[in-house]
Design a protein around this motif. Structure first.
Motif, PDB file in Angstrom:
ATOM      1  N   SER A  41       0.826  -1.201   0.000  1.00  0.00           N
ATOM      2  CA  SER A  41       0.000   0.000   0.000  1.00  0.00           C
ATOM      3  C   SER A  41       0.864   1.257   0.000  1.00  0.00           C
ATOM      4  O   SER A  41       2.007   1.254   0.457  1.00  0.00           O
ATOM      5  CB  SER A  41      -0.905  -0.003   1.237  1.00  0.00           C
ATOM      6  N   LEU A 109      -1.261   0.123   7.543  1.00  0.00           N
ATOM      7  CA  LEU A 109      -1.628  -0.950   6.619  1.00  0.00           C
ATOM      8  C   LEU A 109      -0.479  -1.948   6.437  1.00  0.00           C
ATOM      9  O   LEU A 109      -0.028  -2.232   5.336  1.00  0.00           O
ATOM     10  CB  LEU A 109      -2.074  -0.398   5.269  1.00  0.00           C
ATOM     11  N   ASP A 112       2.612  -6.426   5.781  1.00  0.00           N
ATOM     12  CA  ASP A 112       2.015  -7.128   4.658  1.00  0.00           C
ATOM     13  C   ASP A 112       2.499  -8.574   4.637  1.00  0.00           C
ATOM     14  O   ASP A 112       3.699  -8.829   4.515  1.00  0.00           O
ATOM     15  CB  ASP A 112       2.408  -6.426   3.356  1.00  0.00           C
ATOM     16  N   PRO A 150      -3.341  -5.562   6.593  1.00  0.00           N
ATOM     17  CA  PRO A 150      -3.928  -5.440   5.248  1.00  0.00           C
ATOM     18  C   PRO A 150      -4.627  -6.724   4.817  1.00  0.00           C
ATOM     19  O   PRO A 150      -4.248  -7.375   3.847  1.00  0.00           O
ATOM     20  CB  PRO A 150      -2.709  -5.124   4.370  1.00  0.00           C
ATOM     21  N   GLU A 293      -1.838   1.226  -7.909  1.00  0.00           N
ATOM     22  CA  GLU A 293      -3.073   1.630  -7.241  1.00  0.00           C
ATOM     23  C   GLU A 293      -3.267   3.143  -7.319  1.00  0.00           C
ATOM     24  O   GLU A 293      -2.312   3.916  -7.273  1.00  0.00           O
ATOM     25  CB  GLU A 293      -3.098   1.174  -5.777  1.00  0.00           C
ATOM     26  N   ASP A 331      -9.151   2.907  -5.428  1.00  0.00           N
ATOM     27  CA  ASP A 331      -9.681   2.735  -4.079  1.00  0.00           C
ATOM     28  C   ASP A 331     -10.414   4.009  -3.656  1.00  0.00           C
ATOM     29  O   ASP A 331      -9.808   5.087  -3.593  1.00  0.00           O
ATOM     30  CB  ASP A 331      -8.516   2.439  -3.115  1.00  0.00           C
ATOM     31  N   TYR A 333     -11.547   4.548  -0.733  1.00  0.00           N
ATOM     32  CA  TYR A 333     -10.901   4.814   0.540  1.00  0.00           C
ATOM     33  C   TYR A 333     -11.786   5.415   1.630  1.00  0.00           C
ATOM     34  O   TYR A 333     -11.679   6.584   1.975  1.00  0.00           O
ATOM     35  CB  TYR A 333      -9.679   5.716   0.319  1.00  0.00           C
TER      36      TYR A 333
END
Length: 397
Positions: A41, A109, A112, A150, A293, A331, A333
């Motif tokens: 992210s 986030l 991972d 995440p 992203e 996203d 969000y």
């Protein structure tokens, strides 16, 4: 058996390009594998750490080395051609000190675990080992290490079951720092497919805005500075209308300035979009592009000409630009978890989900307490949440 080792990276090891380190050849191979297959992210990027450093946070960046006998970890090691029988990746930790009384460490986030592909019953062990590995590098007055796993769930029941399974020493935080509920568009679809997935009224509203001659301009990193005053004026109207909190203008200005300053050396860029009609600004959004992203970070709209549906055309423009930038996801969000008409942000839920994305529910923030003072801190946080969610809203009515 799972073990985690943390090594604090020096500034020289942190590349300006997205914060990727190149400690050695083996690590380079692992990092390339992780980047190619997963991609973390934007909240784990060096860009975001630099941005938060402008607003009271101290960024720390670690290289985590994970050893495990789990089949998934062995597979990841083999795919990465790792000869030292371990998997390594980077972790961004933000530290906030409140004068000299106490500190809070925060992993946005992360961590991972997608590269490791751990089973759910292995996750808590991994998080605990990670917190224990990072702890020696934190100030002694740190109350807790807070993180946002995440993990994506596609039903509230699944998320609820997972949250209920969290056990000590981990504690579900009362306050979620990042919004746990969102909706994400799949940008690998064509524009026609994306349009077809929208609710019919959303397609109509986009065409209506175009028919009414609403125009959208994208202020890139060179032009965003001039548009921040317009954006903030709209944001103040939005905050007053919807009863939401907002940062000082410099917070948003510094985000755009940092994106401009780091430029091609950063993995992240920001674009400010403004929708206008006959010279009057009607709506504005700030969208962050990071790797594959795109994230709709902030949005605002005017109290005037709301029937011109400018926000719909604004989003559609940003979505199309994200596709052109080869992003694979958009996203939105942050939104309420359900289509609850009694929720104060129900309109936001309807607006964002109407574009046809997949609804995602994440666990929210989880704490690893590091001090006996964590309990009174948690109680004070509970009182603060009660004040902002209940008491303060009474005075807004």
């Amino acid at each position: 058996m799972l073990s985690v080792q943390a090594r604090l990276l020096t500034n020289d090891e942190i590349s300006a390009a997205g914060g990727t380190t190149r400690a050695d050849t083996a690590h380079d191979a692992r990092a390339s594998y992780a980047d190619a297959r997963y991609g973390q992210s934007f909240l784990q990027s060096a860009f975001w750490a630099d941005f938060k450093a402008l607003h009271g946070w101290k960024p720390l960046r670690f290289e985590l080395t994970v050893c495990s006998d789990a089949p998934s970890v062995r597979a990841a090691r083999a795919a990465a051609a790792d000869k030292d029988q371990s998997s390594s990746f980077e972790l961004s930790v933000l530290l906030r000190s409140f004068k000299r009384f106490f500190s809070i460490a925060y992993i946005p986030l992360g961590p991972d675990t997608s590269l490791l592909e751990l089973a759910q019953d292995e996750l808590q062990s991994f998080w605990i080992r990670t917190a224990e590995a990072v702890k020696p590098f934190l100030p002694k007055n740190t109350l807790c290490l807070r993180f946002d796993p995440p993990l994506d769930f596609y039903s509230l029941d699944e998320r609820g079951a997972f949250v209920r399974s969290i056990s000590k020493p981990l504690v579900k935080s009362l306050a979620d720092i990042q919004p746990p509920d969102t909706t994400v568009l799949d940008l690998t679809l064509s524009e026609d497919e994306l349009s077809a997935n929208m609710k019919p009224k959303w397609r109509y509203n986009i065409r209506l805005a175009e028919k009414k001659a609403v125009s959208v301009k994208a202020c890139g990193e060179d032009g965003a500075e001039d548009g921040i005053d317009i954006f903030y004026a709209l944001y103040e109207q939005t905050a007053k209308r919807d009863g939401i909190a907002l940062h000082a203008k410099d917070y948003y200005r510094s985000l755009l300035r940092l994106a401009k300053r780091e430029g091609e050396h950063s993995a992240c860029t920001c674009t400010l979009y403004i929708a206008e009609h006959e010279g009057e600004a009607l709506a504005a959004v700030i969208v962050l592009f990071s790797g594959k992203e795109a994230v709709y970070l902030y949005g605002a709209s005017s109290n005037n000409k709301r029937n011109f549906m400018s926000a719909y055309l604004l989003q559609w423009t940003a979505i199309r630009d994200a596709k052109k930038a080869l992003c694979t996801s958009y996203d939105f969000y942050g939104m309420p978890p359900t289509d609850d008409e009694n929720h104060p942000m129900h309109g936001l839920y309807r607006f964002k989900t109407g574009f046809g994305g997949k609804i995602i529910h994440r666990p929210g923030s989880i704490d690893f307490p590091l001090s006996k003072l964590y309990a009174p801190f948690s109680f004070a946080e509970k009182l603060r949440l009660f004040y902002y969610k209940k008491i303060k809203k009474l005075f807004r009515r």
